[in-house]
Enzyme design. Structure first.
Site, PDB file in Angstrom:
ATOM      1  N   HIS A  43     -18.387   9.640 119.720  1.00 55.63           N
ATOM      2  CA  HIS A  43     -17.398   9.940 118.685  1.00 55.63           C
ATOM      3  C   HIS A  43     -16.065   9.244 118.937  1.00 55.63           C
ATOM      4  CE1 HIS A  43     -15.226  12.758 121.371  1.00 55.63           C
ATOM      5  NE2 HIS A  43     -16.430  13.008 121.858  1.00 55.63           N
ATOM      6  N   ASP A  44     -15.467   8.796 117.849  1.00 53.46           N
ATOM      7  CA  ASP A  44     -14.112   8.239 117.833  1.00 53.46           C
ATOM      8  C   ASP A  44     -13.978   6.913 118.563  1.00 53.46           C
ATOM      9  OD1 ASP A  44     -12.793  10.580 116.462  1.00 53.46           O
ATOM     10  OD2 ASP A  44     -13.553  11.592 118.246  1.00 53.46           O
TER      11      ASP A  44
ATOM     12  N   GLY B  97     -16.454   9.241 124.425  1.00 47.32           N
ATOM     13  CA  GLY B  97     -15.593   9.328 123.256  1.00 47.32           C
ATOM     14  C   GLY B  97     -14.292   8.566 123.389  1.00 47.32           C
TER      15      GLY B  97
END
Length: 266
Positions: free
Chosen positions: A121-122, A139
């Site tokens: 994520h991200d 992340g």
């Protein structure tokens, strides 16, 4: 009409370009957008608010866009954007962003993700990046264009990897890597410049020589890093490649900088 195999399950709300191809036993969720020429070979699952750019090919058993592996995620409508002309091989996983990271995970164009690579994520991944088998990003990692991550390498959350950098296989990266740098080891240390990659990208002999000279000055024994940064910035003020390194080091980061060293004290 898109070429959709009869065993595939494609939500009627999905936005699928007419020239896309969806193979046997694929699953495509309602908020997915597939661009022109996208090909899901077979057994691919694409979920979430995921956009896949033109001519990207995804190989069997890849999992794209499922909710992130972050216990703080609580169903926010975050997104995953994948660019054009990518190859995403078997068992690759890519996940959308979170509220704590800007709500988006983004992958550029012309990238190769070999089997079992992971983009968490991200993360923001630039164009022309290669991640070899089982390379993993935690992340919030930033990866610059033309970076190469060797097989079984692992990158700590919030690390920045500069453009044209190379991560050696089985390296554990917990600090920022300068543009054009090469790192190796557990835990990874800077091991010079990615000379082979620079030559492949068409950098001239003079450009490579300047980068090597600046590298030696930046990581030399004299003075502090801040003093050496100032000296190199003054000496190479008109050199674009060297100044990219300077600006990268000076940028705000939550991680330390990967520097030359010796693994296990050797």
């Amino acid at each position: 009409m898109a070429n959709i195999h009869p065993t595939a399950i494609v939500d009627p709300q999905a936005d699928v370009a007419g020239s896309a191809s969806i193979g046997p036993f694929c699953v495509v969720g309602p908020h997915v957008r597939l661009g022109e020429g996208v090909e899901l070979l077979s057994h691919v699952v694409v979920e979430g608010r995921t956009t896949i750019g033109d001519n990207t090919r995804i190989f069997p058993f890849a999992s794209i866009g499922h909710q992130p592996q972050d216990l703080k995620y609580h169903g926010e409508p975050s997104t995953l954007e994948i660019g054009k002309n990518n190859q995403i091989r078997e068992y690759v996983t890519m996940q959308p962003g979170t509220e704590g990271g800007g709500m988006i995970t983004k992958v550029g164009d012309n990238c190769l993700f070999m089997a079992s690579a992971h983009v968490a994520h991200d993360c923001i991944v630039g164009n022309n990046v290669i991640m070899a088998n089982n390379a993993t990003l935690a992340g919030h990692v930033l990866v610059g264009e033309f970076a190469f991550l060797g097989g079984l390498s692992a990158v700590h959350q919030f690390v920045r990897i500069g453009k044209h950098a190379m991560v050696g296989g089985m390296s554990g990266v917990e600090a920022d890597i300068i543009p054009f740098g090469m790192v190796i080891g557990n835990r990874a240390h800077l091991n010079g410049l990615n000379i082979v990659g620079l030559k492949r990208r068409g950098f001239s002999r003079d450009e490579i020589h300047s980068l090597r000279s600046a590298y030696r000055l930046l990581f030399g024994p004299e003075g502090t890093l801040q003093e050496r940064l100032a000296d190199v910035a003054e000496q190479y003020a008109s050199n674009g490649a060297v100044m990219e390194v300077i600006e990268f080091i000076r940028s705000d980061s939550s991680r330390s900088l990967c520097t030359p060293g010796f693994e296990d004290g050797k």
